[in-house]
Scaffold this motif. Structure first.
Motif, PDB file in Angstrom:
ATOM      1  N   GLY A   1       0.791  -1.234   0.000  1.00  8.27           N
ATOM      2  CA  GLY A   1       0.000   0.000   0.000  1.00  8.27           C
ATOM      3  C   GLY A   1       0.819   1.277   0.000  1.00  8.27           C
ATOM      4  N   VAL A   2       2.130   1.167  -0.294  1.00 11.79           N
ATOM      5  CA  VAL A   2       2.986   2.358  -0.259  1.00 11.79           C
ATOM      6  C   VAL A   2       2.543   3.388  -1.281  1.00 11.79           C
ATOM      7  CG1 VAL A   2       5.333   3.211  -0.672  1.00 11.79           C
ATOM      8  CG2 VAL A   2       4.974   1.121   0.665  1.00 11.79           C
ATOM      9  N   PHE A   3       2.274   2.956  -2.511  1.00  9.14           N
ATOM     10  CA  PHE A   3       1.878   3.904  -3.551  1.00  9.14           C
ATOM     11  C   PHE A   3       0.496   4.488  -3.284  1.00  9.14           C
ATOM     12  CE2 PHE A   3       4.890   1.197  -6.092  1.00  9.14           C
ATOM     13  CZ  PHE A   3       5.882   2.153  -6.177  1.00  9.14           C
ATOM     14  N   ASP A   4      -0.413   3.665  -2.754  1.00 10.42           N
ATOM     15  CA  ASP A   4      -1.749   4.184  -2.415  1.00 10.42           C
ATOM     16  C   ASP A   4      -1.643   5.276  -1.363  1.00 10.42           C
ATOM     17  OD1 ASP A   4      -3.784   2.364  -3.815  1.00 10.42           O
ATOM     18  OD2 ASP A   4      -2.436   0.918  -2.907  1.00 10.42           O
ATOM     19  N   ALA A   5      -0.832   5.034  -0.340  1.00 10.45           N
ATOM     20  CA  ALA A   5      -0.680   6.023   0.721  1.00 10.45           C
ATOM     21  C   ALA A   5      -0.035   7.300   0.197  1.00 10.45           C
ATOM     22  CB  ALA A   5       0.164   5.434   1.857  1.00 10.45           C
ATOM     23  N   ALA A   6       0.999   7.147  -0.668  1.00  7.23           N
ATOM     24  CA  ALA A   6       1.668   8.324  -1.224  1.00  7.23           C
ATOM     25  C   ALA A   6       0.727   9.129  -2.099  1.00  7.23           C
ATOM     26  CB  ALA A   6       2.890   7.890  -2.025  1.00  7.23           C
TER      27      ALA A   6
ATOM     28  N   VAL B   1      -2.979   3.000  -9.428  1.00  7.70           N
ATOM     29  CA  VAL B   1      -3.196   3.800  -8.217  1.00  7.70           C
ATOM     30  C   VAL B   1      -3.777   5.159  -8.590  1.00  7.70           C
ATOM     31  CG1 VAL B   1      -2.032   4.979  -6.313  1.00  7.70           C
ATOM     32  CG2 VAL B   1      -1.404   2.631  -6.896  1.00  7.70           C
ATOM     33  N   ILE B   2      -3.199   5.789  -9.611  1.00  6.56           N
ATOM     34  CA  ILE B   2      -3.685   7.102 -10.048  1.00  6.56           C
ATOM     35  C   ILE B   2      -5.114   7.000 -10.577  1.00  6.56           C
ATOM     36  CG2 ILE B   2      -3.306   8.986 -11.676  1.00  6.56           C
ATOM     37  CD1 ILE B   2      -1.298   8.747  -9.296  1.00  6.56           C
ATOM     38  N   VAL B   3      -5.407   5.948 -11.308  1.00  6.59           N
ATOM     39  CA  VAL B   3      -6.782   5.763 -11.803  1.00  6.59           C
ATOM     40  C   VAL B   3      -7.753   5.682 -10.635  1.00  6.59           C
ATOM     41  CG1 VAL B   3      -8.335   4.160 -12.984  1.00  6.59           C
ATOM     42  CG2 VAL B   3      -6.112   4.700 -13.981  1.00  6.59           C
ATOM     43  N   ALA B   4      -7.391   4.921  -9.599  1.00  4.16           N
ATOM     44  CA  ALA B   4      -8.270   4.804  -8.430  1.00  4.16           C
ATOM     45  C   ALA B   4      -8.451   6.148  -7.742  1.00  4.16           C
ATOM     46  CB  ALA B   4      -7.696   3.776  -7.458  1.00  4.16           C
ATOM     47  N   VAL B   5      -7.376   6.924  -7.634  1.00  2.00           N
ATOM     48  CA  VAL B   5      -7.441   8.238  -6.973  1.00  2.00           C
ATOM     49  C   VAL B   5      -8.386   9.172  -7.723  1.00  2.00           C
ATOM     50  CG1 VAL B   5      -6.108  10.327  -6.471  1.00  2.00           C
ATOM     51  CG2 VAL B   5      -5.192   8.089  -5.847  1.00  2.00           C
TER      52      VAL B   5
ATOM     53  N   PRO C   1      -6.092  13.098 -18.459  1.00  2.00           N
ATOM     54  CA  PRO C   1      -4.919  13.945 -18.191  1.00  2.00           C
ATOM     55  C   PRO C   1      -3.936  13.293 -17.224  1.00  2.00           C
ATOM     56  CG  PRO C   1      -6.956  15.196 -17.965  1.00  2.00           C
ATOM     57  CD  PRO C   1      -7.346  13.761 -18.079  1.00  2.00           C
ATOM     58  N   PHE C   2      -4.435  12.498 -16.319  1.00  2.00           N
ATOM     59  CA  PHE C   2      -3.598  11.878 -15.295  1.00  2.00           C
ATOM     60  C   PHE C   2      -2.845  10.663 -15.847  1.00  2.00           C
ATOM     61  CE2 PHE C   2      -6.909  14.254 -13.207  1.00  2.00           C
ATOM     62  CZ  PHE C   2      -6.249  14.878 -12.164  1.00  2.00           C
ATOM     63  N   VAL C   3      -3.528   9.825 -16.625  1.00  2.00           N
ATOM     64  CA  VAL C   3      -2.846   8.634 -17.134  1.00  2.00           C
ATOM     65  C   VAL C   3      -1.871   8.985 -18.255  1.00  2.00           C
ATOM     66  CG1 VAL C   3      -4.687   7.090 -16.416  1.00  2.00           C
ATOM     67  CG2 VAL C   3      -4.728   8.025 -18.735  1.00  2.00           C
ATOM     68  N   PHE C   4      -2.156  10.047 -19.013  1.00  2.00           N
ATOM     69  CA  PHE C   4      -1.174  10.491 -19.999  1.00  2.00           C
ATOM     70  C   PHE C   4       0.049  11.073 -19.315  1.00  2.00           C
ATOM     71  CE2 PHE C   4      -4.099   9.952 -23.552  1.00  2.00           C
ATOM     72  CZ  PHE C   4      -3.224   9.680 -24.601  1.00  2.00           C
ATOM     73  N   ALA C   5      -0.161  11.723 -18.178  1.00  2.00           N
ATOM     74  CA  ALA C   5       0.989  12.234 -17.417  1.00  2.00           C
ATOM     75  C   ALA C   5       1.874  11.083 -16.959  1.00  2.00           C
ATOM     76  CB  ALA C   5       0.508  13.058 -16.225  1.00  2.00           C
ATOM     77  N   THR C   6       1.275   9.989 -16.511  1.00  2.00           N
ATOM     78  CA  THR C   6       2.089   8.874 -16.031  1.00  2.00           C
ATOM     79  C   THR C   6       2.894   8.245 -17.161  1.00  2.00           C
ATOM     80  OG1 THR C   6       0.282   7.261 -16.246  1.00  2.00           O
ATOM     81  CG2 THR C   6       0.535   8.350 -14.118  1.00  2.00           C
TER      82      THR C   6
ATOM     83  N   VAL D   1     -10.204   1.756 -18.482  1.00  2.00           N
ATOM     84  CA  VAL D   1      -9.982   3.097 -19.045  1.00  2.00           C
ATOM     85  C   VAL D   1      -9.604   2.935 -20.513  1.00  2.00           C
ATOM     86  CG1 VAL D   1      -8.616   5.207 -18.933  1.00  2.00           C
ATOM     87  CG2 VAL D   1      -9.248   4.015 -16.830  1.00  2.00           C
ATOM     88  N   ASP D   2     -10.354   3.580 -21.390  1.00  2.00           N
ATOM     89  CA  ASP D   2     -10.144   3.431 -22.823  1.00  2.00           C
ATOM     90  C   ASP D   2      -9.293   4.578 -23.362  1.00  2.00           C
ATOM     91  OD1 ASP D   2     -10.359   2.555 -25.447  1.00  2.00           O
ATOM     92  OD2 ASP D   2     -12.179   3.712 -25.808  1.00  2.00           O
ATOM     93  N   VAL D   3      -8.116   4.240 -23.846  1.00  2.00           N
ATOM     94  CA  VAL D   3      -7.247   5.214 -24.516  1.00  2.00           C
ATOM     95  C   VAL D   3      -6.923   4.652 -25.894  1.00  2.00           C
ATOM     96  CG1 VAL D   3      -5.046   6.423 -24.506  1.00  2.00           C
ATOM     97  CG2 VAL D   3      -6.240   6.020 -22.352  1.00  2.00           C
ATOM     98  N   GLY D   4      -7.458   5.283 -26.927  1.00  2.00           N
ATOM     99  CA  GLY D   4      -7.241   4.795 -28.281  1.00  2.00           C
ATOM    100  C   GLY D   4      -5.826   5.076 -28.757  1.00  2.00           C
ATOM    101  N   TRP D   5      -5.278   4.139 -29.543  1.00  2.00           N
ATOM    102  CA  TRP D   5      -3.919   4.327 -30.050  1.00  2.00           C
ATOM    103  C   TRP D   5      -3.835   5.479 -31.045  1.00  2.00           C
ATOM    104  CZ3 TRP D   5      -0.498   2.937 -27.009  1.00  2.00           C
ATOM    105  CH2 TRP D   5      -0.447   1.689 -26.394  1.00  2.00           C
ATOM    106  N   THR D   6      -4.928   5.762 -31.756  1.00  2.00           N
ATOM    107  CA  THR D   6      -4.898   6.893 -32.703  1.00  2.00           C
ATOM    108  C   THR D   6      -4.624   8.190 -31.966  1.00  2.00           C
ATOM    109  OG1 THR D   6      -6.444   5.783 -34.195  1.00  2.00           O
ATOM    110  CG2 THR D   6      -6.200   8.171 -34.432  1.00  2.00           C
ATOM    111  N   ARG D   7      -5.311   8.405 -30.878  1.00  2.00           N
ATOM    112  CA  ARG D   7      -5.085   9.608 -30.079  1.00  2.00           C
ATOM    113  C   ARG D   7      -3.663   9.623 -29.525  1.00  2.00           C
ATOM    114  NH1 ARG D   7      -9.092  12.053 -25.434  1.00  2.00           N
ATOM    115  NH2 ARG D   7      -7.846  13.915 -24.968  1.00  2.00           N
ATOM    116  N   PHE D   8      -3.207   8.480 -29.047  1.00  2.00           N
ATOM    117  CA  PHE D   8      -1.861   8.400 -28.485  1.00  2.00           C
ATOM    118  C   PHE D   8      -0.816   8.775 -29.534  1.00  2.00           C
ATOM    119  CE2 PHE D   8       2.094   6.314 -27.419  1.00  2.00           C
ATOM    120  CZ  PHE D   8       2.207   6.518 -26.059  1.00  2.00           C
ATOM    121  N   VAL D   9      -0.956   8.232 -30.739  1.00  2.00           N
ATOM    122  CA  VAL D   9       0.017   8.487 -31.804  1.00  2.00           C
ATOM    123  C   VAL D   9      -0.001   9.952 -32.221  1.00  2.00           C
ATOM    124  CG1 VAL D   9       0.568   8.008 -34.224  1.00  2.00           C
ATOM    125  CG2 VAL D   9       0.045   6.120 -32.659  1.00  2.00           C
TER     126      VAL D   9
END
Length: 384
Positions: A59-64, A106-110, A120-125, A356-364
């Motif tokens: 649970g270290v990452f959850d707590a952080a 962890v970020i998705v849960a937060v 915005p959060f998962v692209f940051a990771t 969480v759906d992130v399309g590869w077209t958007r990513f590219v």
């Protein structure tokens, strides 16, 4: 690309290398040289993966993440900034794969608990997993190889690439803010902190991680403190939570894949691949020459993956500045194709598990804008 496919590719590469030696195309001495160079790196990968997996289980990452969310005080932009800080720290000290695989869920849960848009959060990771992997040798396999080649300790590596890493991180944040500025406005409600299943285990794991981080920049070979930390956590979990100790903690597929790449590319070098790569990558340490090398690394990484791209181009890098420019290309530039970085594939797999759906077209498309801008600006401090 799942674990089985990675292992199959790695085994095929190892068999190809063994066949080259058996038929006399390559010498056994070439394989010995590669093995002597890579065993400490692979041992570090195994050890730090075990540390990260067990720290996450405790649970270290959850707590952080929860503590950082409190710093945001209900403001979405501040929470996003806190996630950026956590992603940079996790990548710098525990490697980009830790950020992609363990920090992402962890970020998705937060953010879900606070009813926020996760994109915005998962692209940051994932972007910071790649661009912030320029900070320290332990941040990326490619860095460990470069530091070993140049005989750089962590502080010397930081002196070489620190300014570039700062620019790459800042450029990454700037580009993401432009892409997601609308989603970063507003506020979010406070939520109950996550309950630790075993508070004592959480405290011990947190202490182990906190002690490990400075040891990774102490000048010791990274595999030494990482292995010690892994052994401590394995012992503690054997005492407190033995069911968590499974063979899946060891990244067998990644080790086999990396070993296959190391040996296959090492043999390609003995067959003269350097001449062709050298003609493409050029020479010199002026800005235009470094941009040429960085561009070669960026394009190669997005075509074939950043690790083999680095291994193929490394022999023609020729100087610390050029090697730094190559690292920028293969690390910070690996934002366009899904396979450019193994961390990206692992990140996307985790997102699918989390729904969480992130399309590869958007990513590219985003990567086509961000990768060249981030990589080319990060090279500027290296120019001579």
């Amino acid at each position: 690309m799942d674990a089985v496919k990675l292992a199959i590719i790695g085994l095929a590469l190892l068999l190809a290398a063994a066949s080259a030696i058996a038929t006399g195309v390559a010498r056994p001495d070439d394989a010995i040289i590669v093995a002597e160079r890579v065993w400490p790196i692979l041992l570090f990968v195994v050890s730090v993966t075990i540390v990260a997996e067990l720290a996450a289980a405790a649970g270290v990452f959850d707590a952080a993440a929860h503590r950082l969310s409190r710093v945001g005080r209900g403001r979405t932009a501040a929470l996003w900034a806190a996630v950026v800080i956590l992603a940079v720290a996790a990548t710098a000290f525990l490697s980009l794969d830790t950020t992609a695989v363990l920090l992402t869920p962890v970020i998705v849960a937060v953010v879900r608990a606070r009813r926020l848009d996760p994109l915005p959060f998962v692209f940051a990771t994932v972007w910071l997993a790649n661009t912030a992997s320029l900070v320290l040798p332990v941040s990326n396999l490619t860095n460990l190889l470069a530091a070993d080649l140049l005989h750089l300790d962590p502080w010397e590596f930081l002196a070489l690439l620190g300014p570039s890493a700062v620019i790459a991180i800042a450029a990454t944040v700037g580009v993401l803010v432009v892409f997601f500025q609308r989603s970063l406005h507003g506020t979010y409600p406070d939520v109950t902190p996550p309950a630790a299943a075993d508070p004592q285990l959480l405290r011990i794991a947190a202490i182990v991680v906190i002690v490990l981080l400075p040891l990774l920049v102490s000048g010791l070979a990274p595999w030494i403190p990482a292995s010690a930390a892994a052994l401590v956590l394995l012992g503690v979990f054997g005492w407190r939570h033995p069911r968590a100790l499974r063979w899946r903690l060891v990244p067998f597929s990644l080790v086999v894949f990396a070993a296959g790449l190391f040996f296959a590319v090492g043999i390609l070098e003995t067959l003269g691949s350097g001449a062709l790569i050298g003609a493409i990558a050029g020479t010199g340490t002026d800005l235009l020459s470094l941009w040429r090398l960085t561009g070669t690394g960026l394009i190669s990484a997005n075509l074939i993956n950043n690790l083999p791209a680095y291994l193929l181009i490394e022999p023609v890098a020729g100087s610390p500045e050029r090697l730094g420019a190559l690292l920028i290309g293969v690390n910070a530039g690996s934002l366009i194709t899904p396979w450019a970085s193994l961390a990206t594939l692992l990140w996307h797999r985790r997102l699918r598990v989390e729904g969480v759906d992130v399309g590869w077209t958007r990513f590219v498309l985003m990567g086509l804008v961000g990768a060249p801008l981030i990589a080319l600006t990060a090279v500027i401090p290296l120019a001579r």
